[in-house]
Write a protein that holds these residues in place. Sequence first.
Motif, PDB file in Angstrom:
ATOM      1  N   ASN A 100       0.230   6.443  10.456  1.00 11.58           N
ATOM      2  CA  ASN A 100      -0.625   5.927  11.527  1.00 11.58           C
ATOM      3  C   ASN A 100      -1.715   6.891  11.998  1.00 11.58           C
ATOM      4  OD1 ASN A 100       0.153   3.222  12.006  1.00 11.58           O
ATOM      5  ND2 ASN A 100       2.046   3.932  12.924  1.00 11.58           N
ATOM      6  N   TYR A 105       2.091   1.314  19.800  1.00 18.13           N
ATOM      7  CA  TYR A 105       2.551   1.303  18.416  1.00 18.13           C
ATOM      8  C   TYR A 105       3.385   2.560  18.152  1.00 18.13           C
ATOM      9  CZ  TYR A 105      -1.451   4.451  17.571  1.00 18.13           C
ATOM     10  OH  TYR A 105      -2.358   5.504  17.608  1.00 18.13           O
ATOM     11  N   ASP A 123       5.512   8.283  13.432  1.00 18.15           N
ATOM     12  CA  ASP A 123       6.660   9.169  13.223  1.00 18.15           C
ATOM     13  C   ASP A 123       6.840  10.085  14.432  1.00 18.15           C
ATOM     14  OD1 ASP A 123       7.433   8.231  10.748  1.00 18.15           O
ATOM     15  OD2 ASP A 123       6.159   9.621   9.633  1.00 18.15           O
ATOM     16  N   TRP A 161       0.368   2.756   7.372  1.00 16.85           N
ATOM     17  CA  TRP A 161       0.853   2.389   8.717  1.00 16.85           C
ATOM     18  C   TRP A 161       2.342   2.675   8.859  1.00 16.85           C
ATOM     19  CZ3 TRP A 161      -3.848   2.142   8.450  1.00 16.85           C
ATOM     20  CH2 TRP A 161      -4.603   1.157   7.832  1.00 16.85           C
ATOM     21  N   ASP A 162       2.998   3.077   7.784  1.00 15.35           N
ATOM     22  CA  ASP A 162       4.434   3.301   7.789  1.00 15.35           C
ATOM     23  C   ASP A 162       4.763   4.699   8.328  1.00 15.35           C
ATOM     24  OD1 ASP A 162       7.146   3.120   7.365  1.00 15.35           O
ATOM     25  OD2 ASP A 162       7.023   3.523   5.211  1.00 15.35           O
ATOM     26  N   GLY A 163       4.596   4.869   9.646  1.00 19.54           N
ATOM     27  CA  GLY A 163       4.894   6.148  10.276  1.00 19.54           C
ATOM     28  C   GLY A 163       3.714   7.090  10.347  1.00 19.54           C
ATOM     29  N   ALA A 184      -1.020  -0.233   2.660  1.00 18.44           N
ATOM     30  CA  ALA A 184      -0.106  -0.653   3.728  1.00 18.44           C
ATOM     31  C   ALA A 184       0.817   0.477   4.157  1.00 18.44           C
ATOM     32  CB  ALA A 184       0.710  -1.855   3.261  1.00 18.44           C
ATOM     33  N   HIS A 185       1.095   1.429   3.256  1.00 21.44           N
ATOM     34  CA  HIS A 185       1.993   2.536   3.586  1.00 21.44           C
ATOM     35  C   HIS A 185       1.359   3.524   4.569  1.00 21.44           C
ATOM     36  CE1 HIS A 185       5.052   1.162   0.914  1.00 21.44           C
ATOM     37  NE2 HIS A 185       4.330   1.341  -0.182  1.00 21.44           N
ATOM     38  N   GLU A 227      -1.149  -2.305  -2.142  1.00 19.70           N
ATOM     39  CA  GLU A 227       0.203  -2.012  -1.655  1.00 19.70           C
ATOM     40  C   GLU A 227       0.270  -0.625  -1.018  1.00 19.70           C
ATOM     41  OE1 GLU A 227       4.694  -1.503  -3.536  1.00 19.70           O
ATOM     42  OE2 GLU A 227       3.186  -2.666  -4.631  1.00 19.70           O
ATOM     43  N   ASP A 228      -0.422   0.352  -1.632  1.00 23.60           N
ATOM     44  CA  ASP A 228      -0.404   1.722  -1.124  1.00 23.60           C
ATOM     45  C   ASP A 228      -1.056   1.813   0.251  1.00 23.60           C
ATOM     46  OD1 ASP A 228       0.118   4.615  -1.695  1.00 23.60           O
ATOM     47  OD2 ASP A 228      -2.052   4.731  -1.453  1.00 23.60           O
ATOM     48  N   ARG A 284       3.552  12.868   5.649  1.00 24.23           N
ATOM     49  CA  ARG A 284       4.160  12.328   6.865  1.00 24.23           C
ATOM     50  C   ARG A 284       4.593  13.446   7.806  1.00 24.23           C
ATOM     51  NH1 ARG A 284       7.771   6.957   6.032  1.00 24.23           N
ATOM     52  NH2 ARG A 284       7.945   7.350   8.265  1.00 24.23           N
TER      53      ARG A 284
END
Length: 399
Positions: A227, A339, A342, A223-225, A220-221, A217-218, A186
């Motif tokens: 991107n 959108y 981070d 897109w969690d910052g 989807a992460h 599940e992984d 990140r």
Amino acid sequence: LLAKIRLKPMRTLSGVTTVTVLTKPYSCPGKCIFCPTDIRMPKSYLPDEPGAMRALHHEFDPYEQVTARIEALHAVGHPTDKIELLVLGGTWSSYRKDYQEWFIKRCFEALNKREFDTLAEAQTFNETAEHRNVGLVVETRPDHVTRKELVWLRTLGVTKVQIGVQSMDDRILELNQRGHTAAEARAAFALLRAAGFKIVAHWMPNLLGATPASDYEDFAHLWDGLNPDELKIYPTQLLANAELYEYWQRGEYTPYETDELIKLIADVKTSIPRYRRVNRIIRDIPSTNVVEGNRRTSLRMDVQQELKRRDKVCQCVRCREVRGQDVQNAALRLDDLIYKADSAEEHFLSYVTPNDKLAGFLRLSLPQPDAPPTSLSDLKTAAIIREVHVYGQSLRMGQ
């Protein structure tokens, strides 16, 4: 006539001509258990992959690789005056700086058809050369992205960086001896974005310790910052010359079957945002190297067929490109997709046809107050255009 007789038209239907070159074999700082090792090749590459075969034939000489590839593309009817250079091979940032500079200079000299004393001279000449470099891509690891490294990449002329994320699960990363954390990934992405680079993430389902459920599940992460702008999905392939093979022999690892993999990728593909391009869904590794598990190299087509069976569509950039379709400018609609990433607000400004095909886009990045410092003084307080791309058949300069 040329459009009718051009071989492999997909090579230039995304608006640019890509030339891939490989660096010489060199030690890699990573100890990843899934990476194949072959002393003839850079880490993670095999000598019978198409691009690797060409590099091996030319003894990894950058000038010869670029020259031969341009000649081959021209011979089958593709324009070669707008070139995106894709530099592959191990971890770019771990190579010696003098080798990196020599390698890139020789690539430019091949494009320019003449030699130069310095890289800067070769870059300046290339601005009006017959074969112009419109993009330069290298690949590295998250833990090698630093402010000092970004300044160096910019000196070389790099515009896009591929990052091996592989997973956003620290447990999976540790099991596979990846050597970095999700937090480091990140941080690397935030720094690259603040410096104006285009970013490609590599993601690997079926790593040691993963299941289809945990991979879903992984995914989807991402897109969690994080991107990323582009994504390469590289399902783990069980190869005899990788350490993972020993885990499989002990019964500690099980590769997904092809049907499992198709279902997983079809499941995640419909969740991909409209601003991201999925470049690949499998490596170019020939199926004869795979010990067990999926051997299908046409996985993208298999996934598309599965989505069609489900009556679902993928919204990613690659699936929406206009490619060879006729486009009426007056009918295009301007979209501004906003959108969060981070430390940045991203605007994906795109022109879209009435049937939702993508004609072109611009990535506008607005760094936020918490954006990491980059040591690039000209970017302070600046809005950054990180990419402009028009799709359709690549045309000659000026057309």
